[in-house]
Write a protein that holds these residues in place. Structure first.
Motif, PDB file in Angstrom:
ATOM      1  N   PHE A 339       0.843  -1.194   0.000  1.00 48.80           N
ATOM      2  CA  PHE A 339       0.000   0.000   0.000  1.00 48.80           C
ATOM      3  C   PHE A 339       0.882   1.249   0.000  1.00 48.80           C
ATOM      4  CE2 PHE A 339      -2.208  -3.295   2.406  1.00 48.80           C
ATOM      5  CZ  PHE A 339      -3.474  -3.303   1.844  1.00 48.80           C
ATOM      6  N   ILE A 340       0.331   2.312  -0.557  1.00 47.61           N
ATOM      7  CA  ILE A 340       0.868   3.645  -0.308  1.00 47.61           C
ATOM      8  C   ILE A 340      -0.130   4.342   0.602  1.00 47.61           C
ATOM      9  CG2 ILE A 340       1.451   5.887  -1.294  1.00 47.61           C
ATOM     10  CD1 ILE A 340       2.329   4.467  -3.805  1.00 47.61           C
ATOM     11  N   LEU A 341       0.344   4.776   1.762  1.00 46.06           N
ATOM     12  CA  LEU A 341      -0.510   5.434   2.759  1.00 46.06           C
ATOM     13  C   LEU A 341      -0.182   6.917   2.850  1.00 46.06           C
ATOM     14  CD1 LEU A 341      -0.261   2.922   5.757  1.00 46.06           C
ATOM     15  CD2 LEU A 341      -1.967   2.938   3.936  1.00 46.06           C
ATOM     16  N   PHE A 353      -1.979   4.150  13.763  1.00 41.99           N
ATOM     17  CA  PHE A 353      -2.081   3.280  12.592  1.00 41.99           C
ATOM     18  C   PHE A 353      -1.717   1.839  12.949  1.00 41.99           C
ATOM     19  CE2 PHE A 353       0.320   1.061   9.313  1.00 41.99           C
ATOM     20  CZ  PHE A 353      -0.697   0.848   8.386  1.00 41.99           C
ATOM     21  N   LEU A 354      -0.625   1.667  13.694  1.00 47.83           N
ATOM     22  CA  LEU A 354      -0.176   0.319  14.044  1.00 47.83           C
ATOM     23  C   LEU A 354      -1.227  -0.444  14.844  1.00 47.83           C
ATOM     24  CD1 LEU A 354       3.560   1.015  14.982  1.00 47.83           C
ATOM     25  CD2 LEU A 354       2.669   0.009  12.880  1.00 47.83           C
ATOM     26  N   ASN A 355      -2.025   0.278  15.604  1.00 49.69           N
ATOM     27  CA  ASN A 355      -3.086  -0.368  16.384  1.00 49.69           C
ATOM     28  C   ASN A 355      -4.193  -0.946  15.498  1.00 49.69           C
ATOM     29  OD1 ASN A 355      -1.905   0.071  18.885  1.00 49.69           O
ATOM     30  ND2 ASN A 355      -2.870   2.091  19.133  1.00 49.69           N
ATOM     31  N   LEU A 356      -4.205  -0.546  14.216  1.00 44.79           N
ATOM     32  CA  LEU A 356      -5.212  -1.072  13.293  1.00 44.79           C
ATOM     33  C   LEU A 356      -4.848  -2.472  12.783  1.00 44.79           C
ATOM     34  CD1 LEU A 356      -5.955   2.091  11.097  1.00 44.79           C
ATOM     35  CD2 LEU A 356      -7.249   1.253  13.070  1.00 44.79           C
ATOM     36  N   LEU A 357      -3.587  -2.835  12.905  1.00 49.89           N
ATOM     37  CA  LEU A 357      -3.151  -4.142  12.399  1.00 49.89           C
ATOM     38  C   LEU A 357      -3.696  -5.268  13.272  1.00 49.89           C
ATOM     39  CD1 LEU A 357       0.596  -3.382  11.568  1.00 49.89           C
ATOM     40  CD2 LEU A 357      -1.382  -3.270  10.044  1.00 49.89           C
ATOM     41  N   GLY A 358      -4.000  -6.386  12.637  1.00 46.31           N
ATOM     42  CA  GLY A 358      -4.505  -7.543  13.354  1.00 46.31           C
ATOM     43  C   GLY A 358      -3.383  -8.378  13.930  1.00 46.31           C
ATOM     44  N   PRO A 359      -3.714  -9.370  14.740  1.00 47.82           N
ATOM     45  CA  PRO A 359      -2.690 -10.205  15.400  1.00 47.82           C
ATOM     46  C   PRO A 359      -1.873 -11.052  14.425  1.00 47.82           C
ATOM     47  CG  PRO A 359      -4.895 -11.077  15.784  1.00 47.82           C
ATOM     48  CD  PRO A 359      -5.080  -9.742  15.155  1.00 47.82           C
ATOM     49  N   GLU A 396     -11.094  -2.497   5.740  1.00 46.48           N
ATOM     50  CA  GLU A 396     -12.301  -1.902   6.343  1.00 46.48           C
ATOM     51  C   GLU A 396     -11.923  -0.999   7.511  1.00 46.48           C
ATOM     52  OE1 GLU A 396     -16.307  -3.396   8.715  1.00 46.48           O
ATOM     53  OE2 GLU A 396     -15.339  -4.759   7.278  1.00 46.48           O
ATOM     54  N   ARG A 397     -10.940  -1.397   8.298  1.00 46.74           N
ATOM     55  CA  ARG A 397     -10.478  -0.547   9.406  1.00 46.74           C
ATOM     56  C   ARG A 397      -9.789   0.708   8.883  1.00 46.74           C
ATOM     57  NH1 ARG A 397      -9.308  -5.764  11.527  1.00 46.74           N
ATOM     58  NH2 ARG A 397      -7.055  -5.630  11.084  1.00 46.74           N
ATOM     59  N   PHE A 398      -9.028   0.585   7.795  1.00 50.22           N
ATOM     60  CA  PHE A 398      -8.421   1.767   7.181  1.00 50.22           C
ATOM     61  C   PHE A 398      -9.506   2.792   6.845  1.00 50.22           C
ATOM     62  CE2 PHE A 398      -4.466  -0.380   5.060  1.00 50.22           C
ATOM     63  CZ  PHE A 398      -3.902  -0.566   6.307  1.00 50.22           C
ATOM     64  N   GLU A 399     -10.546   2.316   6.185  1.00 52.64           N
ATOM     65  CA  GLU A 399     -11.599   3.220   5.715  1.00 52.64           C
ATOM     66  C   GLU A 399     -12.403   3.799   6.872  1.00 52.64           C
ATOM     67  OE1 GLU A 399     -13.666   0.739   2.963  1.00 52.64           O
ATOM     68  OE2 GLU A 399     -12.181   1.051   1.348  1.00 52.64           O
ATOM     69  N   ARG A 400     -12.624   2.986   7.892  1.00 50.98           N
ATOM     70  CA  ARG A 400     -13.374   3.470   9.049  1.00 50.98           C
ATOM     71  C   ARG A 400     -12.622   4.591   9.766  1.00 50.98           C
ATOM     72  NH1 ARG A 400     -13.702  -1.057  11.982  1.00 50.98           N
ATOM     73  NH2 ARG A 400     -11.987  -0.462  13.349  1.00 50.98           N
ATOM     74  N   GLU A 401     -11.293   4.497   9.808  1.00 49.59           N
ATOM     75  CA  GLU A 401     -10.483   5.490  10.499  1.00 49.59           C
ATOM     76  C   GLU A 401     -10.033   6.627   9.575  1.00 49.59           C
ATOM     77  OE1 GLU A 401      -9.985   5.566  13.750  1.00 49.59           O
ATOM     78  OE2 GLU A 401     -11.275   3.785  13.876  1.00 49.59           O
ATOM     79  N   GLY A 402     -10.513   6.611   8.340  1.00 53.36           N
ATOM     80  CA  GLY A 402     -10.176   7.699   7.418  1.00 53.36           C
ATOM     81  C   GLY A 402      -8.749   7.646   6.895  1.00 53.36           C
ATOM     82  N   ILE A 403      -8.110   6.466   6.910  1.00 49.30           N
ATOM     83  CA  ILE A 403      -6.755   6.333   6.376  1.00 49.30           C
ATOM     84  C   ILE A 403      -6.818   6.392   4.852  1.00 49.30           C
ATOM     85  CG2 ILE A 403      -4.736   4.821   6.185  1.00 49.30           C
ATOM     86  CD1 ILE A 403      -5.094   5.833   8.978  1.00 49.30           C
TER      87      ILE A 403
END
Length: 419
Positions: A339-341, A353-359, A396-403
């Motif tokens: 990705f390009i963020l 951002f790192l908190n959005l990553l899954g286990p 989906e988490r990216f989009e929810r958090e406006g990333i």
């Protein structure tokens, strides 16, 4: 040459080959047989002295020139791979001088292997950046020096030599006819030779399937158009089978088949097959050598309970390519994405951002693309995960958090520039 004496000519070619090496093994593979519910045999052409079937055609071509007295004592070829190595081995066997023309871009490992097989019998000359350049140089040398040019696939004697693979298969099956034979296709010498031998055999005709790289479908395209067709552009990753145009002589044999008889192997899936065979079976395959095995992914629904022969065409793999093979396999399986963020340049933004990553998500690449940005920073991010289903949830988490993000995994141009 008449078609009726083709089996006899192949028999003579095979008999002569025994001076160099015994018949390559036809091995029942327990792993693949259990996985697909079939009897899967591997014809191990990766176990010839030069680790590919190419030695068969080159040797046969040279043998016949010598027998008919037309050889001047010098031979030449143009190749950056298996054909060069087979040619070099044959030159040393016959005690004749040969010259191999290779592109300047040829990896040093291939140059050294060719020199090793040929010893003092051959010279290697590097010419141009592409195969067409060195092929033109080989033709000019053949004309000026009176050397016999040994073609890689488009010649009757090459086809005849490669057909010895089919003769060995039938002998090793002790009269049993396989239900299906799967053959890789590049220039078509191997596939057309084997097909012609099965055609002339007095037993039942097995079904045939042919496999090409998805990025170089010269046979499939020619069959679809009903005429020999040159591809304007190909993906050269499967270097042993990435041919822009199948040979005219092989196509004359294969043109009766349907385009649906040709399986296109995605390069990423092929990489996964290579890794599976290495990790599970301990078999080292080059990309072209894995084509027939990879085709089982497309044939799974039709081979249950059948006897299937797969031609493993070569094992000349440069382990420096292993990271690229792993990368392509992960991306094909959906286990790795890039990705390009666009992240805000504020304290804590990266932590959020790192908190959005899954286990099961792991950062494999992290690079700032523009370090001087004041408000937002652009980041190249590579993420690996253990389950492809994790990515939709992450996005989906990216989009929810406006990333703000762009998935460049399948954007070949951008990926080649940045990755």
């Amino acid at each position: 040459m008449s078609a009726s004496d083709f089996p006899a000519r192949v028999a003579k070619a095979e008999e002569a080959l025994r001076e160099l090496f015994p018949a390559t093994p036809l091995q029942l593979n327990e792993h693949l047989s259990a996985r697909y519910g079939a009897r899967v045999f591997l014809k191990r052409e990766d176990l010839t002295p030069v680790r590919s079937y190419k030695i068969r055609g080159a040797f046969n071509f040279m043998r016949k020139r010598i027998e008919e007295g037309s050889a001047t004592g010098r031979f030449c070829c143009a190749s950056a791979g298996n054909h060069a190595q087979g040619f070099a081995f044959a030159c040393r066997h016959f005690g004749l001088k040969g010259r191999v023309f290779m592109p300047v871009t040829t990896p040093q490992q291939k140059i050294e292997k060719t020199s090793m097989f040929g010893g003092e019998a051959i010279e290697v000359e590097l010419v141009g950046d592409f195969f067409d350049d060195c092929y033109a140089a080989a033709k000019a040398y053949s004309r000026d020096a009176g050397a016999a040019l040994v073609p890689p696939f488009d010649h009757e004697d090459i086809v005849e030599g490669q057909a010895s693979v089919a003769r060995e298969v039938l002998a090793q099956l002790a009269g049993e006819t396989p239900d299906l034979v799967v053959m890789p296709v590049g220039g078509g010498g191997l596939a057309s030779g084997m097909t012609r031998y099965f055609d002339a055999w007095d037993g039942p005709m097995p079904a045939m399937r042919f496999v090409e790289p998805q990025g170089a479908p010269s046979l499939r395209t020619s069959l679809e158009r009903g005429a020999l067709t040159r591809m304007p552009q190909i993906d050269g990753f499967v270097d042993g089978a990435a041919v822009a145009e199948i040979g005219a002589i092989p196509f004359a044999t294969l043109k009766r088949f349907s385009p649906q008889d040709v399986i296109l192997a995605p390069e990423g899936r092929l990489c996964d097959t290579m890794l599976r065979m290495l990790n599970i079976e301990g078999i080292v395959l080059e990309p072209a050598g894995a084509l027939a095995i990879d085709a089982l992914n497309s044939l799974a629904d039709e081979i249950a309970g059948k006897t299937v022969v797969l031609v493993v065409s070569g094992g000349n793999f440069d382990f420096e390519r292993l990271p690229d093979v792993k990368e392509r396999a992960l991306r094909y399986e959906g286990l790795k994405k890039y990705f390009i963020l666009r992240l805000a340049q504020r304290p804590g933004a990266l932590k959020d951002f790192l908190n959005l990553l899954g286990p099961e998500d792991d950062i494999a690449r992290f690079e700032y693309l523009k370090k001087s940005a004041r408000d937002f920073g652009s980041i190249l991010l590579g993420i690996e995960t253990k389950n492809a289903a994790n990515f939709p949830a992450l996005i989906e988490r990216f989009e929810r958090e406006g990333i703000r993000y762009q998935d460049i995994t399948d954007d070949q141009i951008v990926a080649d520039l940045l990755i």
